[in-house]
Each structure stands twice: as structure tokens, then as C-alpha cells.
Write a protein that holds these residues in place. Structure first.
Motif: not given
Length: 123
Positions: A79-92
Motif C-alpha cells: 500500500q502506498a502511503l506518501a510520495p517517494g521511493t521505497a524498497t520492500v524486502r521479502i524472505l522465504f
């Protein structure tokens, strides 16, 4: 339906939410995906969802239980919260807490699984 497995970049409007498919897991045997970070956290949120919470998946029929040990559809909801760029890191992880360096089941003959990284641009 969620965006396809392998989607690694999203462009969203503030307040928009999308799902990106992950490989199905078998929670009954200890397989799990988990979000370990969203950096920076003020741009977006992310959480792993399973089964009927995955867009396009039907809830089990009344009185029917899912197959124990069977695969379950899995996705990450962003879900987008605020302008900008983020990286989501997901692990198994396998039969362990979702955290960096978690056990991925190599002792049980499972192949290592690369982390999933999704770049989220919010406009």
C-alpha cells in the motif's frame, strides 16, 4: 488477480494498494514468506497474505478444510502511503522466524530461495 510473480517495480498513487504474487507455500510443513523491511517505512507498507486474502482466490466452501500440508496461494500486499521511493524486502523461511539469515530448509534438501525485492515509487 495479483500482479505476476517476478514483478520487481511498482508505481502507485498515494492510497493505492496492489498485490504481487509469490510462490505458493505449504504453511502446514513450515514454509513461509515474510516482509523483513520496507525502507523507508513512511513511503509504503507491505504484508504477506495467503489463501482467500489473495485477490482472485475463493474462500473454501463451507465445511471444507484446506488440504493439510498442501500449497496455499501467497502474495505480498503493498500500500502506498506518501510520495517517494521505497524498497520492500521479502524472505522465504522454513520452520523458523522470518528474519535475515533464517533457515531456508537446506538441511531438509530444499534449494535456497533468493529474496524478493520490489521497488515502490509513490507519486
Amino acid at each position: 488477480m495479483p500482479l505476476p510473480l517476478g514483478t520487481d517495480a511498482l508505481t502507485l498513487a498515494v492510497g493505492e494498494e496492489v498485490q504481487v504474487a509469490l510462490t505458493a507455500v505449504r504453511p502446514g510443513v513450515g514454509e513461509a514468506w515474510g516482509v523483513v523491511s520496507v525502507d523507508p517505512p513512511d513511503v509504503a507498507t507491505a504484508q504477506v497474505v495467503h489463501g482467500a486474502a489473495v485477490t482472485g482466490q475463493d474462500a473454501p466452501e463451507a465445511g471444507r478444510r484446506p488440504l493439510v500440508g498442501g500449497p496455499v496461494a501467497t502474495a505480498v500486499a503493498v500500500q502506498a502511503l506518501a510520495p517517494g521511493t521505497a524498497t520492500v524486502r521479502i524472505l522465504f523461511c522454513y520452520r523458523s522466524a522470518i528474519e535475515e539469515g533464517c533457515d531456508q530448509g537446506q538441511a531438509y534438501g530444499l534449494d535456497p530461495v533468493d529474496p524478493v525485492l520490489i521497488t515502490v515509487t509513490v507519486r
